[in-house]
Design a protein around this motif. Structure first.
Motif, PDB file in Angstrom:
ATOM      1  N   ASP A   5       0.973  -1.079  -0.132  1.00  0.00           N
ATOM      2  CA  ASP A   5       0.063  -0.027  -0.035  1.00  0.00           C
ATOM      3  C   ASP A   5       0.618   1.319  -0.030  1.00  0.00           C
ATOM      4  OD1 ASP A   5      -2.211  -1.641  -0.056  1.00  0.00           O
ATOM      5  OD2 ASP A   5      -2.650  -1.144   2.077  1.00  0.00           O
ATOM      6  N   LEU A   6       1.877   1.183   0.794  1.00  0.00           N
ATOM      7  CA  LEU A   6       3.014   2.485   0.641  1.00  0.00           C
ATOM      8  C   LEU A   6       3.440   2.533  -0.553  1.00  0.00           C
ATOM      9  CD1 LEU A   6       4.415   4.480   2.429  1.00  0.00           C
ATOM     10  CD2 LEU A   6       6.292   2.662   2.920  1.00  0.00           C
ATOM     11  N   MET A   7       3.838   1.552  -1.255  1.00  0.00           N
ATOM     12  CA  MET A   7       4.723   1.711  -2.594  1.00  0.00           C
ATOM     13  C   MET A   7       3.535   2.433  -3.531  1.00  0.00           C
ATOM     14  SD  MET A   7       7.103  -1.609  -2.723  1.00  0.00           S
ATOM     15  CE  MET A   7       7.612  -1.080  -4.502  1.00  0.00           C
ATOM     16  N   ARG A   8       2.170   1.735  -3.441  1.00  0.00           N
ATOM     17  CA  ARG A   8       1.217   2.343  -4.428  1.00  0.00           C
ATOM     18  C   ARG A   8       1.306   3.584  -4.211  1.00  0.00           C
ATOM     19  NH1 ARG A   8      -2.572  -0.935  -2.694  1.00  0.00           N
ATOM     20  NH2 ARG A   8      -1.940  -2.522  -3.869  1.00  0.00           N
ATOM     21  N   MET A   9       1.042   4.534  -3.035  1.00  0.00           N
ATOM     22  CA  MET A   9       0.897   5.580  -2.695  1.00  0.00           C
ATOM     23  C   MET A   9       2.169   6.476  -3.285  1.00  0.00           C
ATOM     24  SD  MET A   9       1.882   8.231  -0.399  1.00  0.00           S
ATOM     25  CE  MET A   9       2.264   7.574   1.191  1.00  0.00           C
ATOM     26  N   MET A  10       3.169   5.810  -2.902  1.00  0.00           N
ATOM     27  CA  MET A  10       4.390   6.650  -3.116  1.00  0.00           C
ATOM     28  C   MET A  10       4.394   6.805  -4.689  1.00  0.00           C
ATOM     29  SD  MET A  10       6.943   5.102  -0.504  1.00  0.00           S
ATOM     30  CE  MET A  10       8.246   6.506  -0.334  1.00  0.00           C
ATOM     31  N   THR A  11       3.927   5.980  -5.406  1.00  0.00           N
ATOM     32  CA  THR A  11       3.911   5.715  -6.899  1.00  0.00           C
ATOM     33  C   THR A  11       2.938   6.675  -7.425  1.00  0.00           C
ATOM     34  OG1 THR A  11       4.888   3.522  -6.938  1.00  0.00           O
ATOM     35  CG2 THR A  11       3.707   4.391  -9.057  1.00  0.00           C
ATOM     36  N   LEU A  12       1.712   6.748  -6.948  1.00  0.00           N
ATOM     37  CA  LEU A  12       0.741   7.516  -7.466  1.00  0.00           C
ATOM     38  C   LEU A  12       1.044   8.923  -7.092  1.00  0.00           C
ATOM     39  CD1 LEU A  12      -2.504   5.435  -6.732  1.00  0.00           C
ATOM     40  CD2 LEU A  12      -1.428   5.464  -8.928  1.00  0.00           C
ATOM     41  N   ARG A  13       1.454   9.155  -6.030  1.00  0.00           N
ATOM     42  CA  ARG A  13       1.656  10.579  -5.426  1.00  0.00           C
ATOM     43  C   ARG A  13       3.160  11.207  -5.812  1.00  0.00           C
ATOM     44  NH1 ARG A  13      -1.711  13.170  -1.581  1.00  0.00           N
ATOM     45  NH2 ARG A  13      -3.511  11.777  -1.054  1.00  0.00           N
ATOM     46  N   ARG A  14       3.903  10.445  -6.415  1.00  0.00           N
ATOM     47  CA  ARG A  14       5.345  10.590  -6.878  1.00  0.00           C
ATOM     48  C   ARG A  14       6.014  11.282  -5.737  1.00  0.00           C
ATOM     49  NH1 ARG A  14       5.909  10.445 -12.460  1.00  0.00           N
ATOM     50  NH2 ARG A  14       7.960  12.111 -12.343  1.00  0.00           N
ATOM     51  N   HIS A  15       6.020  10.518  -4.573  1.00  0.00           N
ATOM     52  CA  HIS A  15       6.534  10.591  -3.364  1.00  0.00           C
ATOM     53  C   HIS A  15       7.770   9.731  -3.216  1.00  0.00           C
ATOM     54  CE1 HIS A  15       3.968  13.721  -1.982  1.00  0.00           C
ATOM     55  NE2 HIS A  15       2.836  12.769  -1.855  1.00  0.00           N
ATOM     56  N   ARG A  16       8.976  10.259  -3.040  1.00  0.00           N
ATOM     57  CA  ARG A  16      10.273   9.518  -2.685  1.00  0.00           C
ATOM     58  C   ARG A  16      10.681   9.247  -1.261  1.00  0.00           C
ATOM     59  NH1 ARG A  16      14.097   9.569  -7.488  1.00  0.00           N
ATOM     60  NH2 ARG A  16      12.855  10.023  -9.174  1.00  0.00           N
ATOM     61  N   HIS A  17      10.106   9.905  -0.398  1.00  0.00           N
ATOM     62  CA  HIS A  17      10.112   9.834   1.003  1.00  0.00           C
ATOM     63  C   HIS A  17       8.938  10.097   1.829  1.00  0.00           C
ATOM     64  CE1 HIS A  17      14.205  10.898  -0.666  1.00  0.00           C
ATOM     65  NE2 HIS A  17      14.550  10.253   0.320  1.00  0.00           N
ATOM     66  N   VAL A  18       8.568   9.388   2.742  1.00  0.00           N
ATOM     67  CA  VAL A  18       7.298   9.462   3.218  1.00  0.00           C
ATOM     68  C   VAL A  18       7.471   9.396   4.964  1.00  0.00           C
ATOM     69  CG1 VAL A  18       4.934   8.474   3.778  1.00  0.00           C
ATOM     70  CG2 VAL A  18       6.066   8.636   1.608  1.00  0.00           C
ATOM     71  N   PRO A  19       7.180  10.421   5.741  1.00  0.00           N
ATOM     72  CA  PRO A  19       7.364  10.296   7.094  1.00  0.00           C
ATOM     73  C   PRO A  19       6.555   9.286   7.547  1.00  0.00           C
ATOM     74  CG  PRO A  19       7.215  12.603   6.351  1.00  0.00           C
ATOM     75  CD  PRO A  19       6.959  11.679   5.282  1.00  0.00           C
ATOM     76  N   VAL A  20       6.755   8.559   8.637  1.00  0.00           N
ATOM     77  CA  VAL A  20       5.804   7.804   9.318  1.00  0.00           C
ATOM     78  C   VAL A  20       5.341   8.299  10.899  1.00  0.00           C
ATOM     79  CG1 VAL A  20       5.481   5.389  10.120  1.00  0.00           C
ATOM     80  CG2 VAL A  20       6.985   5.749   8.281  1.00  0.00           C
ATOM     81  N   CYS A  21       4.133   8.195  10.849  1.00  0.00           N
ATOM     82  CA  CYS A  21       3.503   8.731  12.070  1.00  0.00           C
ATOM     83  C   CYS A  21       2.619   7.857  12.736  1.00  0.00           C
ATOM     84  CB  CYS A  21       2.703  10.036  11.897  1.00  0.00           C
ATOM     85  SG  CYS A  21       3.616  11.508  11.460  1.00  0.00           S
ATOM     86  N   ASP A  22       2.682   7.877  14.152  1.00  0.00           N
ATOM     87  CA  ASP A  22       1.721   7.058  14.789  1.00  0.00           C
ATOM     88  C   ASP A  22       0.432   7.500  14.976  1.00  0.00           C
ATOM     89  OD1 ASP A  22       1.772   8.961  16.812  1.00  0.00           O
ATOM     90  OD2 ASP A  22       3.240   7.778  18.199  1.00  0.00           O
ATOM     91  N   THR A  23      -0.620   6.629  15.678  1.00  0.00           N
ATOM     92  CA  THR A  23      -1.833   7.064  15.580  1.00  0.00           C
ATOM     93  C   THR A  23      -2.179   8.631  16.041  1.00  0.00           C
ATOM     94  OG1 THR A  23      -2.302   5.755  17.381  1.00  0.00           O
ATOM     95  CG2 THR A  23      -2.968   4.882  15.136  1.00  0.00           C
ATOM     96  N   ALA A  24      -1.126   9.034  17.135  1.00  0.00           N
ATOM     97  CA  ALA A  24      -1.293  10.234  17.840  1.00  0.00           C
ATOM     98  C   ALA A  24      -0.829  11.428  17.062  1.00  0.00           C
ATOM     99  CB  ALA A  24      -0.556  10.109  19.001  1.00  0.00           C
ATOM    100  N   GLY A  25      -0.231  10.995  15.895  1.00  0.00           N
ATOM    101  CA  GLY A  25       0.405  11.961  14.986  1.00  0.00           C
ATOM    102  C   GLY A  25       1.968  12.266  15.161  1.00  0.00           C
ATOM    103  N   GLU A  26       2.456  11.325  16.233  1.00  0.00           N
ATOM    104  CA  GLU A  26       3.869  11.613  16.431  1.00  0.00           C
ATOM    105  C   GLU A  26       4.594  10.977  15.363  1.00  0.00           C
ATOM    106  OE1 GLU A  26       5.210  13.581  19.008  1.00  0.00           O
ATOM    107  OE2 GLU A  26       3.190  14.121  19.221  1.00  0.00           O
ATOM    108  N   LEU A  27       5.901  11.680  15.180  1.00  0.00           N
ATOM    109  CA  LEU A  27       6.731  11.007  13.916  1.00  0.00           C
ATOM    110  C   LEU A  27       7.671  10.095  14.564  1.00  0.00           C
ATOM    111  CD1 LEU A  27       7.640  11.817  10.948  1.00  0.00           C
ATOM    112  CD2 LEU A  27       9.393  13.208  11.915  1.00  0.00           C
ATOM    113  N   ILE A  28       7.682   8.944  13.877  1.00  0.00           N
ATOM    114  CA  ILE A  28       8.437   8.029  14.427  1.00  0.00           C
ATOM    115  C   ILE A  28       9.318   7.124  13.322  1.00  0.00           C
ATOM    116  CG2 ILE A  28       6.691   7.252  16.124  1.00  0.00           C
ATOM    117  CD1 ILE A  28       5.752   4.889  14.062  1.00  0.00           C
ATOM    118  N   GLY A  29       9.438   7.645  12.283  1.00  0.00           N
ATOM    119  CA  GLY A  29      10.351   7.404  11.261  1.00  0.00           C
ATOM    120  C   GLY A  29      10.159   7.813   9.717  1.00  0.00           C
TER     121      GLY A  29
END
Length: 146
Positions: A92-116
């Motif tokens: 799913d991540l690869m699909r989103m990255m391909t469709l939106r043309r993003h090469r880097h995606v921040p990962v946030c937990d459900t509270a919105g905190e950046l975790i990677g």
């Protein structure tokens, strides 16, 4: 199915970040030093404020010459950053990255905190590893030939 959390557990959760008030010159040096293609921009409270890529810097230099290096990160960063959850699958991540043309995606937990942060290279490697494991299982079950 491999998740973003699995990927972060294997690659690490180090987040390289910069303040929005820093210059593009500082950002360029950071990208070079860390050998990365994008840097997360955080405000003084540590909250995600944007993302700045090498391409953003190159475009600024093409438009304004070396004077662009004196611009502030906040002048060029992408402010509306698409993030993902650690529970999302790599597919799913690869699909989103391909469709939106993003090469880097921040990962946030459900509270919105950046975790990677995950790059397209990280995602491709994880997906290839996943496929290799699937093939090995099929071989072990004699469902495919070597």
């Amino acid at each position: 199915m491999t998740t973003v959390s699995d990927l972060l557990n294997s690659k690490g959760r180090t987040i390289v970040s910069i303040l929005p008030t820093e210059t593009l010159e500082t950002a360029s040096k950071l990208l070079t030093e860390k050998r990365i293609g994008a840097v997360v921009v955080r405000d003084r409270r540590g909250k995600l404020a944007g993302i700045l890529s090498e391409r953003d810097i190159v475009r600024a230099i093409a438009d304004r010459g070396t004077a662009a290096l004196g611009l502030r990160v906040e002048d060029l960063m992408t402010k509306e950053v698409k993030t993902c959850l650690p529970t999302e699958t790599i597919k799913d991540l690869m699909r989103m990255m391909t469709l939106r043309r993003h090469r880097h995606v921040p990962v946030c937990d459900t509270a919105g905190e950046l975790i990677g942060v995950v790059s397209i290279g990280d995602a491709v490697k994880a997906r290839l590893d996943e496929q290799a494991s699937e093939v090995a299982v099929l071989r072990d079950l004699n469902l495919i030939k070597a």
